[in-house]
Motif scaffolding. Structure first.
Motif, PDB file in Angstrom:
ATOM      1  N   THR A 136     -22.372 -55.422  61.877  1.00 22.56           N
ATOM      2  CA  THR A 136     -22.945 -55.282  60.527  1.00 22.56           C
ATOM      3  C   THR A 136     -23.002 -53.813  60.106  1.00 22.56           C
ATOM      4  OG1 THR A 136     -25.219 -55.271  61.411  1.00 22.56           O
ATOM      5  CG2 THR A 136     -24.305 -57.392  60.713  1.00 22.56           C
ATOM      6  N   LYS A 137     -23.282 -52.915  61.046  1.00 23.26           N
ATOM      7  CA  LYS A 137     -23.318 -51.488  60.713  1.00 23.26           C
ATOM      8  C   LYS A 137     -21.937 -50.982  60.310  1.00 23.26           C
ATOM      9  CE  LYS A 137     -27.400 -50.146  63.369  1.00 23.26           C
ATOM     10  NZ  LYS A 137     -27.933 -49.529  64.607  1.00 23.26           N
ATOM     11  N   ILE A 197     -31.132 -58.433  61.751  1.00 23.72           N
ATOM     12  CA  ILE A 197     -29.931 -57.595  61.824  1.00 23.72           C
ATOM     13  C   ILE A 197     -28.962 -57.971  60.706  1.00 23.72           C
ATOM     14  CG2 ILE A 197     -27.832 -57.187  63.185  1.00 23.72           C
ATOM     15  CD1 ILE A 197     -29.670 -57.431  65.708  1.00 23.72           C
ATOM     16  N   LEU A 198     -28.745 -59.261  60.523  1.00 26.56           N
ATOM     17  CA  LEU A 198     -27.811 -59.734  59.502  1.00 26.56           C
ATOM     18  C   LEU A 198     -28.307 -59.397  58.098  1.00 26.56           C
ATOM     19  CD1 LEU A 198     -26.981 -63.195  61.096  1.00 26.56           C
ATOM     20  CD2 LEU A 198     -25.378 -61.304  60.800  1.00 26.56           C
ATOM     21  N   ALA A 236     -27.980 -56.060  53.287  1.00 29.77           N
ATOM     22  CA  ALA A 236     -28.706 -55.301  52.273  1.00 29.77           C
ATOM     23  C   ALA A 236     -28.196 -53.870  52.184  1.00 29.77           C
ATOM     24  CB  ALA A 236     -30.194 -55.315  52.588  1.00 29.77           C
ATOM     25  N   ASN A 237     -27.923 -53.267  53.324  1.00 26.86           N
ATOM     26  CA  ASN A 237     -27.430 -51.894  53.323  1.00 26.86           C
ATOM     27  C   ASN A 237     -26.075 -51.743  52.650  1.00 26.86           C
ATOM     28  OD1 ASN A 237     -29.703 -50.904  54.605  1.00 26.86           O
ATOM     29  ND2 ASN A 237     -28.809 -50.997  56.661  1.00 26.86           N
ATOM     30  N   MET A 238     -25.299 -52.824  52.678  1.00 23.66           N
ATOM     31  CA  MET A 238     -23.994 -52.780  52.063  1.00 23.66           C
ATOM     32  C   MET A 238     -24.007 -53.352  50.649  1.00 23.66           C
ATOM     33  SD  MET A 238     -22.051 -51.262  54.135  1.00 23.66           S
ATOM     34  CE  MET A 238     -20.508 -51.585  53.304  1.00 23.66           C
ATOM     35  N   GLY A 239     -25.200 -53.700  50.153  1.00 22.13           N
ATOM     36  CA  GLY A 239     -25.304 -54.270  48.823  1.00 22.13           C
ATOM     37  C   GLY A 239     -24.777 -55.685  48.726  1.00 22.13           C
ATOM     38  N   GLN A 240     -24.669 -56.328  49.895  1.00 24.02           N
ATOM     39  CA  GLN A 240     -24.145 -57.697  49.954  1.00 24.02           C
ATOM     40  C   GLN A 240     -25.310 -58.692  49.917  1.00 24.02           C
ATOM     41  OE1 GLN A 240     -20.850 -58.476  50.085  1.00 24.02           O
ATOM     42  NE2 GLN A 240     -20.162 -56.363  50.128  1.00 24.02           N
TER      43      GLN A 240
END
Length: 234
Positions: free
Chosen positions: A192-193, A221-222, A227-231
Motif C-alpha cells: 500500500t505504501k 493498513i489498507l 487514503a494517503n493515495m486519495g483512493q
C-alpha cells in the motif's frame, strides 16, 4: 509510569554506588540491570559513560542487545547501526573502540542480538547492512526466526524491493517458520505504501487462502494506504 521509572532508576543508581562503596565488584547481571534502569528513563549518555565505558569486560551479548533495542525504540537506529559496524569477528582485528567487548568471539551472539540490529536496518532502510547481518548470522550458525524474516521484509520494502520482501515469505514456509497475520500485514503495508493495491489485494487473498484471519491492523493498513493515495473509493 514515568515517575515509577525515574524512581526505579534512582534506586538502581544508589544500589550500584553502594555496591562499589562496600568493595564489591559488579557482575554481568548487575551491569545489565543497571543498563536497563537507565535506558528506561532515556539516560543514554549516562548508560554509556557509567556502564558501557566503565565495565567493558563484563558486557555480554545481552548487554548489547539491550542497548541496541533501546536505541531503536528511541528512534536512534542510526546509532545502533554504527555500533553494529564496530563489532568484529576476529578479536585481534582493531576496532574504532578497540574494546574486546565488541567482538563476536567473546559475545557469542544469538538470534535476539542480530534481530535488534536488523530492526535498526528496517527503520532506516539500510539494505546492505541488513544483508551483512544476515551473512554474519550464517557465519555464526545462528538461524533466522520469524522476527528475522519480518525485519528483512521491512528492509526490502523500505528499499522498494517488494518482490524480494515476498521471497522472505517463501523462505519462511520452506523452513517451516510460522507465518502469521503479522507476516502478511508487513507485506500488505509495503504494497500500500508503494501504491501497489493489486499486490495488496493478492496478498489479502493469499492470507485468506491460508486461513489467516485479517485483523484490525490489516484493514487499518489498507484504509490508511488508500487514503494517503486519495483512493477513497478503494
Amino acid at each position: 509510569m514515568e515517575d515509577d521509572k525515574s524512581t526505579a532508576a534512582n534506586i538502581a543508581r544508589k544500589a550500584f554506588a553502594e555496591l562499589k562503596k562496600r568493595g564489591f565488584y559488579p557482575d554481568t547481571f548487575s551491569v545489565n540491570r543497571m543498563l536497563v534502569a537507565l535506558l528506561r528513563v532515556g539516560a543514554f549518555e549516562e548508560a554509556k559513560s557509567q556502564v558501557l565505558d566503565v565495565h567493558p569486560n563484563l558486557l555480554d551479548k545481552h548487554s548489547w542487545t539491550i542497548y541496541g533495542k533501546f536505541l531503536v525504540e528511541a528512534n536512534r537506529a542510526d546509532e545502533a547501526i554504527r555500533l553494529y559496524k564496530d563489532f568484529q569477528k576476529d578479536p585481534w582485528t582493531p576496532t574504532k573502540s578497540s574494546k574486546s567487548s565488541l567482538c563476536f568471539v567473546t559475545l557469542k551472539p544469538d538470534v535476539a542480538f542480530f534481530n535488534v540490529y536488523l530492526g535498526a536496518c528496517a527503520k532506516n532502510a539500510k539494505l546492505q547492512i541488513a544483508k551483512k547481518i544476515r551473512s554474519d548470522m550464517e557465519d555464526w550458525q545462528v538461524w533466522p526466526d520469524q522476527i528475522t524474516h519480518h525485519c528483512m521484509m521491512q528492509t526490502f520494502s523500505a528499499a522498494g524491493q517488494l518482490d524480494a520482501a515476498e521471497e522472505e515469505l517463501q523462505v519462511m514456509e520452506e523452513n517451516e517458520i510460522e507465518v502469521t497475520a503479522r507476516t502478511y500485514n508487513t507485506l500488505i503495508d509495503a504494497a500500500t505504501k508503494a501504491a501497489d493495491f493489486r499486490r495488496a489485494k493478492r496478498l489479502l487473498h493469499a492470507m485468506d487462502a491460508k486461513n489467516l484471519e485479517a485483523d484490525v491492523f490489516t484493514f487499518n493498513i489498507l484504509i490508511n494506504g488508500a487514503a494517503n493515495m486519495g483512493q477513497h473509493k478503494k
